[in-house]
Design a protein around this motif. Structure first.
Motif, PDB file in Angstrom:
ATOM      1  N   PRO A 115     -88.500 -28.283  -6.541  1.00  0.00           N
ATOM      2  CA  PRO A 115     -88.546 -26.855  -6.188  1.00  0.00           C
ATOM      3  C   PRO A 115     -89.933 -26.357  -5.792  1.00  0.00           C
ATOM      4  N   LEU A 116     -90.973 -26.857  -6.457  1.00  0.00           N
ATOM      5  CA  LEU A 116     -92.326 -26.405  -6.113  1.00  0.00           C
ATOM      6  C   LEU A 116     -92.743 -26.913  -4.737  1.00  0.00           C
ATOM      7  N   ALA A 117     -92.210 -28.057  -4.326  1.00  0.00           N
ATOM      8  CA  ALA A 117     -92.467 -28.535  -2.965  1.00  0.00           C
ATOM      9  C   ALA A 117     -91.846 -27.565  -1.958  1.00  0.00           C
ATOM     10  N   LEU A 118     -90.621 -27.121  -2.236  1.00  0.00           N
ATOM     11  CA  LEU A 118     -89.961 -26.153  -1.358  1.00  0.00           C
ATOM     12  C   LEU A 118     -90.742 -24.849  -1.297  1.00  0.00           C
ATOM     13  N   THR A 119     -91.246 -24.407  -2.443  1.00  0.00           N
ATOM     14  CA  THR A 119     -92.042 -23.182  -2.486  1.00  0.00           C
ATOM     15  C   THR A 119     -93.266 -23.299  -1.590  1.00  0.00           C
ATOM     16  N   CYS A 120     -93.972 -24.417  -1.687  1.00  0.00           N
ATOM     17  CA  CYS A 120     -95.196 -24.609  -0.911  1.00  0.00           C
ATOM     18  C   CYS A 120     -94.911 -24.716   0.583  1.00  0.00           C
ATOM     19  N   ILE A 121     -93.852 -25.431   0.943  1.00  0.00           N
ATOM     20  CA  ILE A 121     -93.500 -25.549   2.361  1.00  0.00           C
ATOM     21  C   ILE A 121     -93.138 -24.179   2.921  1.00  0.00           C
ATOM     22  N   ALA A 122     -92.397 -23.407   2.141  1.00  0.00           N
ATOM     23  CA  ALA A 122     -92.023 -22.056   2.578  1.00  0.00           C
ATOM     24  C   ALA A 122     -93.268 -21.187   2.770  1.00  0.00           C
ATOM     25  N   GLN A 123     -94.219 -21.276   1.857  1.00  0.00           N
ATOM     26  CA  GLN A 123     -95.453 -20.499   1.982  1.00  0.00           C
ATOM     27  C   GLN A 123     -96.190 -20.840   3.267  1.00  0.00           C
ATOM     28  N   THR A 124     -96.285 -22.138   3.555  1.00  0.00           N
ATOM     29  CA  THR A 124     -96.999 -22.562   4.761  1.00  0.00           C
ATOM     30  C   THR A 124     -96.293 -22.085   6.023  1.00  0.00           C
ATOM     31  N   GLU A 125     -94.974 -22.246   6.064  1.00  0.00           N
ATOM     32  CA  GLU A 125     -94.220 -21.850   7.256  1.00  0.00           C
ATOM     33  C   GLU A 125     -94.251 -20.336   7.467  1.00  0.00           C
ATOM     34  N   HIS A 126     -94.105 -19.574   6.400  1.00  0.00           N
ATOM     35  CA  HIS A 126     -94.144 -18.114   6.533  1.00  0.00           C
ATOM     36  C   HIS A 126     -95.534 -17.635   6.923  1.00  0.00           C
ATOM     37  N   PHE A 127     -96.562 -18.273   6.386  1.00  0.00           N
ATOM     38  CA  PHE A 127     -97.935 -17.906   6.750  1.00  0.00           C
ATOM     39  C   PHE A 127     -98.180 -18.157   8.235  1.00  0.00           C
ATOM     40  N   ASN A 128     -97.755 -19.319   8.723  1.00  0.00           N
ATOM     41  CA  ASN A 128     -97.957 -19.638  10.136  1.00  0.00           C
ATOM     42  C   ASN A 128     -97.183 -18.689  11.038  1.00  0.00           C
ATOM     43  N   ARG A 129     -95.963 -18.344  10.631  1.00  0.00           N
ATOM     44  CA  ARG A 129     -95.170 -17.424  11.436  1.00  0.00           C
ATOM     45  C   ARG A 129     -95.801 -16.036  11.457  1.00  0.00           C
ATOM     46  N   ALA A 130     -96.274 -15.569  10.299  1.00  0.00           N
ATOM     47  CA  ALA A 130     -96.907 -14.251  10.224  1.00  0.00           C
ATOM     48  C   ALA A 130     -98.160 -14.199  11.089  1.00  0.00           C
ATOM     49  N   LYS A 131     -98.906 -15.302  11.105  1.00  0.00           N
ATOM     50  CA  LYS A 131    -100.128 -15.346  11.911  1.00  0.00           C
ATOM     51  C   LYS A 131     -99.799 -15.280  13.402  1.00  0.00           C
ATOM     52  N   ARG A 132     -98.717 -15.977  13.795  1.00  0.00           N
ATOM     53  CA  ARG A 132     -98.314 -15.961  15.208  1.00  0.00           C
ATOM     54  C   ARG A 132     -97.818 -14.593  15.656  1.00  0.00           C
ATOM     55  N   GLN A 133     -97.147 -13.881  14.758  1.00  0.00           N
ATOM     56  CA  GLN A 133     -96.484 -12.630  15.138  1.00  0.00           C
ATOM     57  C   GLN A 133     -97.306 -11.386  14.839  1.00  0.00           C
ATOM     58  N   HIS A 134     -98.456 -11.562  14.182  1.00  0.00           N
ATOM     59  CA  HIS A 134     -99.215 -10.392  13.708  1.00  0.00           C
ATOM     60  C   HIS A 134     -99.564  -9.428  14.837  1.00  0.00           C
ATOM     61  N   TRP A 135    -100.068  -9.955  15.957  1.00  0.00           N
ATOM     62  CA  TRP A 135    -100.516  -9.072  17.039  1.00  0.00           C
ATOM     63  C   TRP A 135     -99.349  -8.275  17.633  1.00  0.00           C
TER      64      TRP A 135
END
Length: 306
Positions: free
Chosen positions: A49-69
């Protein structure tokens, strides 16, 4: 009667498993916290489960960075929508419902609304409002921001605190296991007192062998080691450790992508593990004591007689 041990969850993921998890995250419509619960409880039951948590954090962070502007360009409209939705009622989940529709993290939406409403130029001021929502003079916005802080598992002061505590917990675990294995080491505070700036979590005083490789330091990562994250860690930290101290180990406690240990970037002297190495795989240098020297010294009387 033997008691059956619970099945261990997978921490080392194949390329196919990792791709499926990332695809699920990026195609999920809804809040990140719900996405994480779906993965853990319905779709990837055999994965740590903690692996899933970390992967989700990375993917959401990257998506937020792409969409921020894109979201920033709509800041006026987002603020107007929030104020219009607040008119008929005083719900504390307006921003959360907006974040669901916009496919954003609630805290990210809070930042945009706060920045637009108060014309904030300094990020520190926005962080202050997130940490202390009662300072916001609009009661409706204050209670909504507070609810987002409690409900967002990807961003915000509570999430930052949780990640910092987990990181410190696993650093303590590393030191405890090293002590149990009989390893003598300096920790980060020791090294900083000695004048080092970039320091691993522990620097081995007397290097040992692990699978025929010399180990001079060990770095603890309470994270999942996907190739991109690992390469970034090499550039930011691990390469300087190798240059200064020689080869070492990085432990990704929540697992890693199967390709990560085999990256050419590791050839500078980096070993990737998902747990502390087993004692039987460690070879320690044997120190010669004065007793050993005495026992191996030829008998002077015998030499004289000869």
């Amino acid at each position: 009667m033997a008691v059956a041990l619970p099945n261990k969850k997978k921490k080392i993921l194949t390329a196919d498993e990792y791709t499926k998890i990332c695809s699920f995250i990026n195609n999920y419509r809804g809040l990140a916290i719900d996405c994480e619960m779906e993965m853990k409880n319905r779709h990837f039951l055999d994965i740590e489960p903690l692996a899933l948590t970390c992967i989700a954090q990375t993917e959401h962070f990257n998506r937020a960075k792409r969409q921020h502007w894109k979201h920033e360009q709509r800041s006026k409209k987002l603020l107007k929508t929030f104020e219009e939705l607040c008119l008929p009622n005083k719900d504390n989940d307006v921003i959360i419902r907006m974040a669901f529709v916009e496919n954003m993290n609630p805290i990210a939406l809070c930042r945009i609304i706060l920045q637009e409403k108060y014309d904030i130029k300094q990020k520190q001021q926005i962080s202050r409002y997130l940490k202390f929502p009662h300072l916001i003079d609009d009661p409706r916005l204050a209670v909504n921001v507070q609810q987002c802080v409690y409900s967002d598992n990807q961003d915000g002061p509570l999430t930052d605190l949780r990640r910092r505590i987990i990181g410190e917990e696993y650093e303590l675990k590393l030191k405890s296991l090293a002590n149990q294995s009989g390893i003598h080491f300096y920790d980060e505070q020791d090294l900083r007192r000695m004048g080092f700036d970039k320091t691993p979590d522990i620097k081995i005083i007397l290097p040992f062998l692990y699978n025929n490789s010399v180990v001079n330091w060990i770095e603890s990562k309470a994270n999942f080691g996907d190739p991109k994250t690992h390469k970034w860690n090499i550039q930011q930290q691990l390469q300087s450790y190798c240059n200064r101290f020689g080869p070492g180990i990085v432990i990704y406690w929540f697992g890693y992508h199967v390709e990560t240990p085999n990256l050419p970037d590791n050839d500078i002297g980096i070993t990737v593990l998902a747990d502390f190495p087993d004692n039987e795989d460690l070879v320690f240098m044997k120190l010669i004591t004065t007793t050993d020297v005495t026992e191996t010294k030829p008998n002077s009387d015998a030499e004289t007689k000869m």
